[in-house]
Design an enzyme around this catalytic site. Structure first.
Site, PDB file in Angstrom:
ATOM      1  N   HIS A  14       0.833  -1.219   0.000  1.00 42.10           N
ATOM      2  CA  HIS A  14       0.000   0.000   0.000  1.00 42.10           C
ATOM      3  C   HIS A  14       0.861   1.261   0.000  1.00 42.10           C
ATOM      4  O   HIS A  14       1.278   1.749   1.051  1.00 42.10           O
ATOM      5  CB  HIS A  14      -0.897  -0.027   1.240  1.00 42.10           C
ATOM      6  CG  HIS A  14      -2.005   0.966   1.193  1.00 42.10           C
ATOM      7  ND1 HIS A  14      -3.271   0.679   1.623  1.00 42.10           N
ATOM      8  CD2 HIS A  14      -2.064   2.250   0.766  1.00 42.10           C
ATOM      9  CE1 HIS A  14      -4.045   1.741   1.460  1.00 42.10           C
ATOM     10  NE2 HIS A  14      -3.321   2.702   0.945  1.00 42.10           N
ATOM     11  N   HIS A  33     -10.965   0.493   0.970  1.00 40.92           N
ATOM     12  CA  HIS A  33     -10.784   1.602   1.915  1.00 40.92           C
ATOM     13  C   HIS A  33     -12.127   1.708   2.634  1.00 40.92           C
ATOM     14  O   HIS A  33     -13.058   2.327   2.132  1.00 40.92           O
ATOM     15  CB  HIS A  33     -10.442   2.877   1.139  1.00 40.92           C
ATOM     16  CG  HIS A  33     -10.428   4.123   1.972  1.00 40.92           C
ATOM     17  ND1 HIS A  33      -9.292   4.867   2.174  1.00 40.92           N
ATOM     18  CD2 HIS A  33     -11.410   4.764   2.657  1.00 40.92           C
ATOM     19  CE1 HIS A  33      -9.581   5.915   2.939  1.00 40.92           C
ATOM     20  NE2 HIS A  33     -10.859   5.872   3.236  1.00 40.92           N
ATOM     21  N   ASP A  53       0.910   2.474   3.751  1.00 38.05           N
ATOM     22  CA  ASP A  53       0.046   3.580   3.294  1.00 38.05           C
ATOM     23  C   ASP A  53       0.884   4.855   3.146  1.00 38.05           C
ATOM     24  O   ASP A  53       0.431   5.955   3.485  1.00 38.05           O
ATOM     25  CB  ASP A  53      -1.145   3.798   4.234  1.00 38.05           C
ATOM     26  CG  ASP A  53      -2.217   4.678   3.599  1.00 38.05           C
ATOM     27  OD1 ASP A  53      -2.082   5.061   2.421  1.00 38.05           O
ATOM     28  OD2 ASP A  53      -3.203   5.002   4.300  1.00 38.05           O
TER      29      ASP A  53
END
Ligand code: DOR
Length: 430
Positions: free
Chosen positions: A61, A180, A306
């Site tokens: 990610h 998400h 992320d």
């Protein structure tokens, strides 16, 4: 050219291996692993005594921002940061400009990654056109361009019927839908976790329920359709519990958690440092403990960063106005070593499973192991080296890290992709 990595502690969960030994690389592949190999004249040798040698780390990610937002990060700077962090492969999220919702943009990102040569770049295509949550993208087209999953990351797929169709459509391709999971009506105009700290600071809160109801919905849809669901960045105790129960029922669901969600709570927002503004937000101590328990018992399959780079001028504004996101590629590994392995919460094998073996399995990638014949993607880690995180030393173009000033141990010494050394830690004598 052959490369011999000598005398390291080899940790490869796919082979149930944790032993001291050698790794031989030939023509970009693993040629031998385990027993002592005598160096020959045609070999480059890395002395890995005291080091941990693992299959190359894979970050599921990452936001590389190219095309369209190159002032935040580029494919080249982002993959250089990945290599410095020990990652040999990264999955690039589709919220670029233009969005990765068609063949050409996916192809562009893949090619640019290949040209940069620092880490393998696996594009994640969009679920819906323009990330608008309405019309599904052409999955077969995206797959032919090389996507390894699809996601509208940065935004939820709010319409449950669209999510259901996406899971159904992706199922025959065995393509994971990366969710998400957020109910935007519940998160509203919140900028941090809703709780005691948001009340004290006078900032609007994002309730844990915004994540929980979306996680519950997506699990039920995966259960109904049999489509492969991967939950991105889960951060609440209830989300972890929902995944645990779903797995017990045999639902095809996997989940990831970020280093910031197992190391920081909403207390980090006191002081209004905008690098603590992230979506999902930093949660309560109870949530952090649940995420750690989920990593330990296998409920959570992967640690993913992320990595969300933003320019300094974009973050240098009032907390309410700053964009969500923080960078993570260069701090993930030392945070795992310092906060999870050193205190005895995770074994090295568990950590490598979370950062390499499982991401490869979930996305059906070629790496994730040091088995003979596998691509020679290898990370050599100095588990004892302790350094203070310094914004100036970061390779990433962006500096939005909440970990500046933290003293961490367990840094990358070498990153090797397809048998080539793409990163080597600078030494004093260099
Ligand atoms: O904090 C975040 N930043 N969360 C996301 O989901 C998207 C990301 C971004 O793209 O900046």
């Amino acid at each position: 050219m052959k490369l011999l990595i000598r005398g390291g502690r080899i940790v490869d969960p796919a082979q149930d291996m944790d032993r001291v030994g050698d790794v031989l690389v030939d023509h970009g592949k693993i040629a031998a692993v385990g027993d002592v190999i005598e160096p020959a004249g045609d070999m480059q040798v890395i002395d890995a005594k005291g080091m941990v040698v693992t299959p190359g780390l894979i970050d599921m990610h990452v936001h590389l921002r190219e095309p369209g937002q190159e002032h935040k990060e580029t494919i080249e700077t982002g993959t250089r940061a990945a290599a410095a962090g020990g990652f040999t492969a990264v999955c690039a999220m589709p919220n670029t400009e233009p969005v990765m919702d068609n063949y050409s943009v996916v192809h562009y990102v893949r090619e640019k990654g290949r040209q940069a040569g620092y880490a393998r770049v696996y594009p994640v295509g969009a679920i819906t056109k323009g990330l608008q949550g309405k019309e599904l993208t052409e999955l077969a087209d995206l797959i032919s361009a090389g996507v390894v999953a699809v996601s509208d990351d940065g935004r939820p797929v709010s319409n449950a019927a669209v999510m259901r169709r996406a899971l159904e459509y992706a199922k025959p391709f065995k393509l994971p839908i990366v969710s998400h999971a957020e109910d935007r009506d519940l998160s509203g105009d919140g900028v941090m976790h809703e709780g005691t700290v948001s009340t004290k600071l006078g900032l609007n809160g994002i309730p844990a329920a915004a994540e929980n109801v979306a996680v519950a919905r997506d699990i039920l849809l995966a259960e109904a359709t049999g489509g492969k669901l991967h939950l991105a960045h889960i951060s609440t105790a209830r989300a972890v519990e929902l995944v645990r129960q779903a797995k017990q029922r045999g639902v095809p669901v996997t989940a990831e958690a970020t280093p910031h969600h197992f190391t920081l709570t909403h207390e980090a927002v006191v002081g209004y440092d905008t690098s603590t503004k992230v979506n999902p937000p930093l949660r309560s101590q109870e949530d952090v403990e649940a995420v750690i328990a989920g990593l330990k018992d296998g409920t959570i399959d992967a640690i993913a960063t992320d990595h969300a780079p933003h320019a300094e001028e974009e973050k240098d504004v009032e907390y309410d106005l700053a964009p969500f996101g923080l960078i993570g590629l260069e701090t993930a590994l030392p945070l795992v070593v310092t906060k999870l392995i050193e205190p005895g919460i995770l074994s090295w094998k568990q950590a490598v499973s979370l950062m390499s073996t499982n991401p490869a399995r979930i996305l059906n990638l070629p790496g994730g192991t040091l088995k003979v014949g596998s691509p020679a993607d290898i990370t050599v880690i100095n588990p004892e080296l302790r350094q203070v995180v310094s914004r100036d030393k970061l390779v990433s173009k962006a500096k939005n890290t909440p970990f500046a000033g933290w003293s961490l141990q367990g840094w990358t010494e070498y990153t090797i992709v397809g048998g080539s050394i793409v990163y080597r830690r600078q030494r004093k004598e260099d």
